[in-house]
Design an enzyme around this catalytic site. Structure first.
Site, PDB file in Angstrom:
ATOM      1  N   PRO A  90      -0.476   3.176 -12.345  1.00 15.52           N
ATOM      2  CA  PRO A  90      -0.826   4.600 -12.205  1.00 15.52           C
ATOM      3  C   PRO A  90      -2.325   4.805 -11.950  1.00 15.52           C
ATOM      4  CG  PRO A  90       0.398   4.202 -14.256  1.00 15.52           C
ATOM      5  CD  PRO A  90       0.048   2.870 -13.687  1.00 15.52           C
ATOM      6  N   GLU A 117       1.417  -1.470 -21.400  1.00 15.16           N
ATOM      7  CA  GLU A 117       0.304  -0.530 -21.171  1.00 15.16           C
ATOM      8  C   GLU A 117      -0.464  -0.828 -19.891  1.00 15.16           C
ATOM      9  OE1 GLU A 117      -0.001   2.305 -23.107  1.00 15.16           O
ATOM     10  OE2 GLU A 117       1.878   1.375 -23.733  1.00 15.16           O
ATOM     11  N   ARG A 155      10.799  -0.041   6.748  1.00 15.53           N
ATOM     12  CA  ARG A 155      11.379   0.803   7.791  1.00 15.53           C
ATOM     13  C   ARG A 155      10.461   0.978   8.989  1.00 15.53           C
ATOM     14  NH1 ARG A 155      10.166   5.867   7.832  1.00 15.53           N
ATOM     15  NH2 ARG A 155      12.218   6.661   8.388  1.00 15.53           N
ATOM     16  N   ASP A 170       9.267  11.034  12.033  1.00 10.01           N
ATOM     17  CA  ASP A 170       9.299  11.341  10.603  1.00 10.01           C
ATOM     18  C   ASP A 170       8.326  12.432  10.204  1.00 10.01           C
ATOM     19  OD1 ASP A 170      11.097   9.343  10.215  1.00 10.01           O
ATOM     20  OD2 ASP A 170       9.592   7.864   9.667  1.00 10.01           O
TER      21      ASP A 170
HETATM   22 CL1  6GU Z   1       2.677   2.162  -9.588  1.00  9.48          CL
HETATM   23  N1  6GU Z   1       3.366   2.472 -12.121  1.00  9.48           N
HETATM   24  C1  6GU Z   1       3.674   3.221 -13.180  1.00  9.48           C
HETATM   25  N2  6GU Z   1       3.983   2.608 -14.336  1.00  9.48           N
HETATM   26  N3  6GU Z   1       3.698   4.546 -13.161  1.00  9.48           N
HETATM   27  C2  6GU Z   1       3.411   5.125 -11.999  1.00  9.48           C
HETATM   28  C3  6GU Z   1       3.080   4.425 -10.841  1.00  9.48           C
HETATM   29  C4  6GU Z   1       3.072   3.063 -10.941  1.00  9.48           C
HETATM   30  N4  6GU Z   1       2.838   5.282  -9.845  1.00  9.48           N
HETATM   31  C5  6GU Z   1       2.998   6.477 -10.379  1.00  9.48           C
HETATM   32  N5  6GU Z   1       3.343   6.410 -11.659  1.00  9.48           N
END
Ligand code: 6GU
Length: 249
Positions: A90, A117, A155, A170
């Site tokens: 994230p 984590e 794709r 697209d």
């Molecule tokens: Cl790549 N990993 C996690 N755990 N949560 C996320 C993410 C990735 N992308 C958005 N939320």
């Protein structure tokens, strides 16, 4: 053929998505080779440990360096291209279609999906990895994000889409959302297909679709609309002031 290595604690999660539709066909046609590796098989201790407590204290567990490095080194020995290493986290840079296009031009990707984590920071540093996030929300692990990256990239590879599909058409390929689509029947529960689509006038239909794309983008994604307008203005394709008025909402 592109090679994608996926390093994960849950390789089974990938089996169904990789075995249907476009991804299935791309693998059958040898457009892409996808190799799943279980990081736990590279654990260096007798308990198969892959995570440990964070130095400095705090909640949760951290993915350890030794199994991840051993797994990357193992898959690297299987093919000549070193491969670009991508951690799904994230904290990563947001995935965009431009990034997807860039990744689709690589001969090899090594995707690492984490749990817990997060990763020991030395994984990113020592493997010169880049981090990618698929959006501003929290997933339980990187696996679903890795699948999103794989789907979006594969794709775009030559031959992956059927004749009717075209990546060029697209959403996002020109920075606008798609126009509305209709198919039979002509009337469903009182709702009619827009008359213009039945007219056979291909020029008028193309114009209607462009207007619909612009209107939808302006209403639903003002960020994309502003970027599209700025791009058009920079390219000098439209005058400096209008278009906003031209699209009635
Ligand atoms: Cl790549 N990993 C996690 N755990 N949560 C996320 C993410 C990735 N992308 C958005 N939320």
């Amino acid at each position: 053929m592109m090679r994608i290595d996926v390093l994960t604690l849950f390789p089974e999660m990938f089996e169904s998505p990789l075995s249907h539709s476009i991804l299935k066909r791309a693998r059958q046609r040898d457009i892409v080779q996808i190799v799943l590796s279980n990081i736990r098989q590279f654990a260096t201790d007798a308990y198969r440990k892959v995570d440990d407590k964070p130095y400095g204290g705090g909640a949760g567990m951290v993915m350890m360096c030794p199994p991840v490095f051993a797994c990357v080194e193992h898959v690297r020995a299987e093919a000549p291209e070193p491969g670009r290493v991508i951690l799904l986290t994230p904290q990563g840079a947001p995935l965009t279609q431009a990034k997807v296009v860039e990744l689709s031009r690589e001969p090899r990707l090594i995707l690492i999906a984490g749990r817990y984590e997060g990763f020991d920071e030395r994984i990113r540093e020592g493997l010169d990895a880049e981090e990618i996030s698929i959006g501003d929300y929290v997933l339980s692990g990187g696996e679903l994000a890795a699948m999103v990256v794989i789907d979006a990239v594969v794709r775009l590879l030559d031959g992956a889409l059927g004749d009717e599909d075209s990546a060029a058409q697209d959403s996002f390929s020109d920075g606008l959302l798609e126009y509305p689509h209709y198919t039979r029947p002509e009337v469903f529960r009182g709702m009619r297909v827009p008359e213009i689509l039945l007219s056979g006038d291909h020029g008028k239909i193309a114009q209607w679709r462009m207007e619909q794309s612009l209107r939808r983008t302006q209403q639903r994604r003002p960020d994309l609309y502003a970027a599209w307008l700025a791009r058009r203005q920079a390219e000098n394709k439209i005058p400096q002031n209008d278009k906003k008025q031209e699209i009635e909402t």
